[in-house]
Scaffold this active site. Structure first.
Site, mmCIF file in Angstrom:
data_model
loop_
_atom_site.group_PDB
_atom_site.id
_atom_site.type_symbol
_atom_site.label_atom_id
_atom_site.label_comp_id
_atom_site.label_asym_id
_atom_site.label_seq_id
_atom_site.Cartn_x
_atom_site.Cartn_y
_atom_site.Cartn_z
ATOM 1 N N LYS A 190 77.307 75.264 88.249
ATOM 2 C CA LYS A 190 77.706 76.300 89.202
ATOM 3 C C LYS A 190 77.205 77.659 88.747
ATOM 4 O O LYS A 190 77.613 78.162 87.700
ATOM 5 C CB LYS A 190 79.226 76.374 89.343
ATOM 6 C CG LYS A 190 79.625 77.294 90.498
ATOM 7 C CD LYS A 190 81.099 77.656 90.505
ATOM 8 C CE LYS A 190 81.399 78.851 89.635
ATOM 9 N NZ LYS A 190 80.790 80.102 90.090
ATOM 10 N N GLY A 241 80.621 83.021 79.935
ATOM 11 C CA GLY A 241 81.274 84.022 80.778
ATOM 12 C C GLY A 241 82.290 84.810 79.984
ATOM 13 O O GLY A 241 82.160 84.950 78.759
ATOM 14 N N GLU A 263 80.619 80.071 75.433
ATOM 15 C CA GLU A 263 79.842 81.226 74.981
ATOM 16 C C GLU A 263 80.415 82.425 75.712
ATOM 17 O O GLU A 263 80.228 82.560 76.922
ATOM 18 C CB GLU A 263 78.358 80.985 75.305
ATOM 19 C CG GLU A 263 77.435 81.783 74.424
ATOM 20 C CD GLU A 263 77.154 83.141 75.020
ATOM 21 O OE1 GLU A 263 77.899 84.085 74.678
ATOM 22 O OE2 GLU A 263 76.217 83.248 75.801
ATOM 23 N N CYS A 297 75.991 89.612 76.841
ATOM 24 C CA CYS A 297 77.147 89.272 76.002
ATOM 25 C C CYS A 297 76.958 89.738 74.562
ATOM 26 O O CYS A 297 77.902 90.102 73.897
ATOM 27 C CB CYS A 297 77.404 87.775 76.050
ATOM 28 S SG CYS A 297 75.952 86.794 75.749
ATOM 29 N N GLU A 389 85.028 94.848 75.552
ATOM 30 C CA GLU A 389 83.693 94.700 76.091
ATOM 31 C C GLU A 389 83.604 95.501 77.395
ATOM 32 O O GLU A 389 84.440 95.355 78.273
ATOM 33 C CB GLU A 389 83.446 93.213 76.368
ATOM 34 C CG GLU A 389 82.048 92.890 76.784
ATOM 35 C CD GLU A 389 81.837 91.376 76.949
ATOM 36 O OE1 GLU A 389 82.744 90.700 77.445
ATOM 37 O OE2 GLU A 389 80.752 90.910 76.582
HETATM 38 P P1 NAI Z 1 83.741 85.368 84.702
HETATM 39 O O1 NAI Z 1 83.981 84.816 83.377
HETATM 40 O O2 NAI Z 1 84.870 85.468 85.657
HETATM 41 O O3 NAI Z 1 82.612 84.510 85.457
HETATM 42 C C1 NAI Z 1 81.697 83.665 84.822
HETATM 43 C C2 NAI Z 1 81.587 82.352 85.596
HETATM 44 O O4 NAI Z 1 82.817 81.657 85.560
HETATM 45 C C3 NAI Z 1 81.265 82.526 87.073
HETATM 46 O O5 NAI Z 1 80.424 81.487 87.471
HETATM 47 C C4 NAI Z 1 82.629 82.390 87.720
HETATM 48 O O6 NAI Z 1 82.563 81.967 89.061
HETATM 49 C C5 NAI Z 1 83.273 81.338 86.868
HETATM 50 N N1 NAI Z 1 84.734 81.350 86.855
HETATM 51 C C6 NAI Z 1 85.578 82.388 87.112
HETATM 52 N N2 NAI Z 1 86.855 81.996 86.975
HETATM 53 C C7 NAI Z 1 86.830 80.687 86.629
HETATM 54 C C8 NAI Z 1 87.833 79.727 86.320
HETATM 55 N N3 NAI Z 1 89.121 80.048 86.341
HETATM 56 N N4 NAI Z 1 87.453 78.495 85.973
HETATM 57 C C9 NAI Z 1 86.148 78.161 85.910
HETATM 58 N N5 NAI Z 1 85.163 79.026 86.196
HETATM 59 C C10 NAI Z 1 85.487 80.275 86.549
HETATM 60 O O7 NAI Z 1 83.085 86.764 84.552
HETATM 61 P P2 NAI Z 1 83.124 87.963 85.631
HETATM 62 O O8 NAI Z 1 84.445 88.106 86.297
HETATM 63 O O9 NAI Z 1 81.989 87.776 86.498
HETATM 64 O O10 NAI Z 1 82.949 89.211 84.682
HETATM 65 C C11 NAI Z 1 84.078 89.819 84.069
HETATM 66 C C12 NAI Z 1 83.759 90.292 82.694
HETATM 67 O O11 NAI Z 1 83.430 89.176 81.894
HETATM 68 C C13 NAI Z 1 82.553 91.191 82.583
HETATM 69 O O12 NAI Z 1 82.852 92.522 82.806
HETATM 70 C C14 NAI Z 1 82.161 90.941 81.165
HETATM 71 O O13 NAI Z 1 82.929 91.731 80.311
HETATM 72 C C15 NAI Z 1 82.478 89.501 80.937
HETATM 73 N N6 NAI Z 1 81.322 88.600 81.085
HETATM 74 C C16 NAI Z 1 80.754 88.102 79.976
HETATM 75 C C17 NAI Z 1 79.654 87.292 80.073
HETATM 76 C C18 NAI Z 1 78.987 86.743 78.879
HETATM 77 O O14 NAI Z 1 77.852 86.302 78.955
HETATM 78 N N7 NAI Z 1 79.621 86.698 77.740
HETATM 79 C C19 NAI Z 1 79.052 86.981 81.354
HETATM 80 C C20 NAI Z 1 79.765 87.494 82.487
HETATM 81 C C21 NAI Z 1 80.843 88.289 82.325
#
Ligand code: NAI
Length: 777
Positions: A190, A241, A263, A297, A389
């Site tokens: 996804k 994420g 990660e 990240c 972050e």
């Molecule tokens: P997120 O962690 O919510 O989203 C990442 C992925 O997880 C997306 O595909 C999302 O649809 C999915 N997701 C969301 N909730 C989920 C759940 N409960 N179960 C399974 N999958 C789920 O990240 P978001 O909201 O886009 O960004 C929020 C903050 O997260 C950012 O400001 C940043 O600080 C951090 N982030 C860190 C990343 C990294 O590579 N370490 C990447 C993206 C965001």
């Protein structure tokens, strides 16, 4: 603008990349994209919009997957998996190679589409994201080719659910899909809801490459769809994420038997010593924090600069910031593009507005979803912006005086993803690098990635590695069907009067025998019900004391491998001297007749891990970049372990020996039904030069102690081999600080054979630390 004027101002002219091909591809799906399931796109359902963050223009309508879609995708992946695995490494390698070739062939289209969808500068999508994605498929085509010879006895996990973020949509897809496919898994992936388009183009590429149906399935939608994947009948979840969602996934999968790699986020330090080449360090910082607008990240988002050069460094940095060009991401001369979405833009702006530091932002910044490169100074170490972050183009800065202060400040974070060290002094750089709590360290560089170099974090940055052979392990499992295990009950007391007990056992904490805090003990009987002795019942307080003792013995991590080996040999020797006593005790405790054999195997196991101390070394990765990457093996820190019920001595040794061989300290809870072999073992430890606190042993109820051990913030990793079904409890409590966990209940392990020792234990006892060093060029 006339040529004369250009010469006078030296202004950049526009150099826009054309979006027409990408827009034409999107136009083929005007009514919206469906899901890619079993080799074909479904009709669009309820759609959401994917917009270009730089302009706000609608790019495509994408379907929010339903439960039925996710079920169909998982079923397709399940049906396709056996045949895909049976195709064999070389057969799969050809498909991966074809995908790599097609990614390269359509590189421009992928780059433009990525930039349209995500807002990152075309310079980055064209020169970094897409080439690295293709490289990942080439590398893993090779891994598939060599799997049979290089990963003997390993087979695919099965079906992998993969959830990726929006910051590197195609590259994260490659990081997930390539190793999974190489090792014979099929996937349901996804992409993030803000950036689904290159994943959908990739689906098209899978069709073109003739990938068998159902091997790659792509479902689109928001976090709710992610949750459906997590809950579905998959064998493994790989997630990249936010830490918050990662923690939720750890909790949701606890006890399910699904493998998991996470990660997550970071707040990576960027350390500039006074002897650094300051101009290079400024340029490195541009890559560290303004690459992809800081939405990375492992972004070097926390500048730590040595006091003596801080003024000069900040002046150079500000001058450089003034020159950064922000704007249309399709313009080839742009340094910083758009923020991925107005929601993220608002999040960044609010975090910066709430800060009480001194904010520097060079002007001007275009209107819309653009955020200026930002430097914030004067923050206290504990302030939110120093710790949290931001995930935007915002750098926070602090100063330090000495290398040890730099290390202390760098490690003052709940994360542990990456770090950069800048110094022209090889002694300083190579002294500091191993002391940093980070899965990746760049020396005189930043944000370098390659398929051959493992990437991943510690602490709340998650666990597991991506890239290199280290990354492949997490997509495989040992061949053969695991046999279900069952708990072993303690022998009940008989009718006979208790015999006088000459010695009440204690706990072993910090190198000393300690009374249990609660003051309780339980009777331990032999098979006929006769009392053998009393084993103390440790409490939560005892766990905390043992962890504190283990924390205090941090020096063990710095002991040389030779010295650690000597200690293990010595334990083996001392056990050997007492083997008859142990053999008799074991027979009595377990009611069996294999005591002598168990002692003999325990001694051999100690010798085996003594041998491993200076041989489990890591690797040099052949990266096609300036320098080289060392994939080192570092101890995890404090490992908590619940020992197996059966083989009370061998089980204890089988957990303790690999852990301490690799430089960890342990807090072990001995076999619950047969605890008295462990309490007897204290004396062996006492006479074997084991520094106090390196090995701590408790006895008592696994079910009562497991939550405290697994949930303790100062325990870095937890292993459960208890016969009791504790994997759910252990994994759920481990979610708190996102420690690694290794749970094995439900499966029987033959502790007396190869199953009870070896690389799996050494892998679990170490963190792969990738250190990039300048080399050659
Ligand atoms: P997120 O962690 O919510 O989203 C990442 C992925 O997880 C997306 O595909 C999302 O649809 C999915 N997701 C969301 N909730 C989920 C759940 N409960 N179960 C399974 N999958 C789920 O990240 P978001 O909201 O886009 O960004 C929020 C903050 O997260 C950012 O400001 C940043 O600080 C951090 N982030 C860190 C990343 C990294 O590579 N370490 C990447 C993206 C965001």
């Amino acid at each position: 603008m006339s040529v004369k004027e250009i010469f006078e101002t030296m202004e950049y002219g526009p150099s826009a990349e054309s979006a027409s091909e990408a827009l034409a591809w999107l136009a083929t799906q005007e009514t919206g994209f469906g899901q890619f399931i079993d080799g074909a796109f479904t009709a669009p359902g309820d759609t959401f919009e994917s917009r270009n963050p730089a302009t706000g223009a609608l790019l495509a309508k994408v379907t929010q997957a339903t439960q039925a879609d996710v079920d169909a995708a998982v079923a397709a992946a399940r049906a396709a998996q056996p045949k895909w695995e049976k195709l064999g490494g070389p057969g799969r390698a050809r498909h991966l190679y074809a995908l790599a070739r097609l990614l390269q062939k359509h590189a421009r289209l992928f780059a433009v589409l990525e930039t349209l969808d995500n807002g990152k500068p075309i310079r980055e999508s064209r020169d970094i994201d897409v080439p690295l994605a293709a490289r990942h498929f080439y590398y893993h085509a090779g891994s598939a080719q060599l799997m049979a010879s290089e990963m003997p006895g390993r087979v695919a996990m099965g079906v992998c659910g993969q959830i990726i973020p929006w910051n590197f949509p195609l590259l994260m897809l490659a990081w997930k899909v390539a190793p999974a496919l190489a090792t014979g898994n099929t996937v349901v992936l996804k992409p993030a809801e803000w950036t689904p388009l290159t994943a959908l183009l990739f689906a098209d590429i899978c069709r073109q490459a003739g990938l068998p149906k159902g091997v790659v399935n792509i479902v689109t939608g928001d976090g709710a769809v992610g949750e459906m994947i997590v809950a579905s009948e998959v064998d493994k979840i790989a997630f990249t994420g936010s830490t918050e969602v990662g923690r939720r996934i750890r909790e949701a999968t606890a006890g399910s038997g699904k493998a998991l790699t996470l990660e997550l986020g970071g707040k990576s330090p960027y350390i500039v010593f006074e002897d650094a080449d300051l101009d290079s360090a400024v340029e490195g910082l541009v890559d560290a924090i303004w690459f992809n607008g800081g939405q990375v990240c492992c972004a070097g988002s926390r500048l730590l600069v040595q006091e003596g050069v801080a003024g000069r460094f900040h002046a150079k940095l500000k001058a450089r910031m003034e020159k950064l060009r922000i704007g249309d991401p399709l313009d080839k001369c742009i340094d910083v593009g758009a923020i991925v979405d107005p929601v993220q833009h608002k999040r960044i702006a609010e975090m910066v507005a709430a800060s009480d530091g001194e904010v520097f932002q060079p002007g001007p910044c275009p209107e819309g979803c653009f955020y200026p490169p930002t430097l914030i100074t004067g923050l206290a170490p504990a302030s939110a912006l120093m710790q949290d972050e931001i995930f935007g183009p915002v750098l926070v800065s602090a100063t330090f005086r000495t290398p040890s202060e730099a290390v202390e400040m760098a490690n003052n974070t709940r994360y542990g993803l990456a770090a950069s060290v800048w110094s022209e002094n090889i002694n300083v750089a190579l002294d500091v690098a191993p002391k940093l709590a980070a899965g990746v360290v760049w020396i005189n560089g930043s944000n370098m990635f390659d398929a051959a170099a493992p990437f991943g974090g510690l602490r709340e940055s998650g666990f597991g590695r991506e890239g290199g052979p280290e990354g492949l392990t997490a997509y495989t499992r040992p061949a053969g069907k695991p046999k279900p295990g069952k708990p072993v009950a303690a022998f009940p007391g008989g009718e006979a009067e208790p015999q006088p007990v000459d010695r009440t056992a204690k706990l072993y904490i910090g190198g000393k025998q300690a009374r249990p805090d609660g003051g309780y003990a339980r009777n331990v009987h032999d098979k006929r019900g006769a009392l053998i002795g009393q084993a103390p019942l440790a409490s939560r307080k005892d766990i905390r004391n043992a962890v504190e003792a283990a924390r205090g013995a941090a020096g063990w991590a710095g002991a040389s491998a030779h010295n650690r080996a000597q200690v293990l040999y010595y334990i083996g020797e001392n056990l050997s001297a007492r083997s008859d006593g142990f053999a008799t005790l074991l027979d009595r405790l377990t009611g069996g007749r294999d005591g002598a054999k168990e002692v003999e195997t325990s001694i051999e196991r100690l010798f085996t891990y003594a041998a491993w101390c200076d041989k489990f070394d890591g690797r040099v990765a052949g990266v096609p970049l300036r320098g080289t990457a060392l994939a080192m093996r570092a101890p995890c820190g404090v490992i908590g372990g619940l020992c197996p019920d059966q083989h009370p001595l061998l089980g204890l040794v089988s957990l303790m020996a690999p852990a301490i061989a690799m430089g960890n300290r342990v807090v072990l809870v001995a076999s619950e039904p047969f605890p008295l072999a462990a309490t007897e073992f204290y004396q062996v430890l006492d006479t074997s030069d084991v520094p106090g606190g390196v090995v701590n042993i408790l006895t008592g109820s696994h079910a009562e102690l497991a939550p405290t051990l697994a949930g303790h913030a100062d325990v870095d990793s937890v292993w459960s081999f208890s016969g009791a079904p504790l994997s759910e409890v252990v994994e759920r409590h481990a979610a708190g600080n996102l420690k690694r966990s290794w749970v094995n209940d439900g499966t029987a392990r033959d502790w007396t054979g190869a199953d009870g020792e070896g690389r799996a234990f050494l892998d679990a006892a170490t963190e792969v630390k990738t250190v990039w060093i300048p080399w050659g060029a």
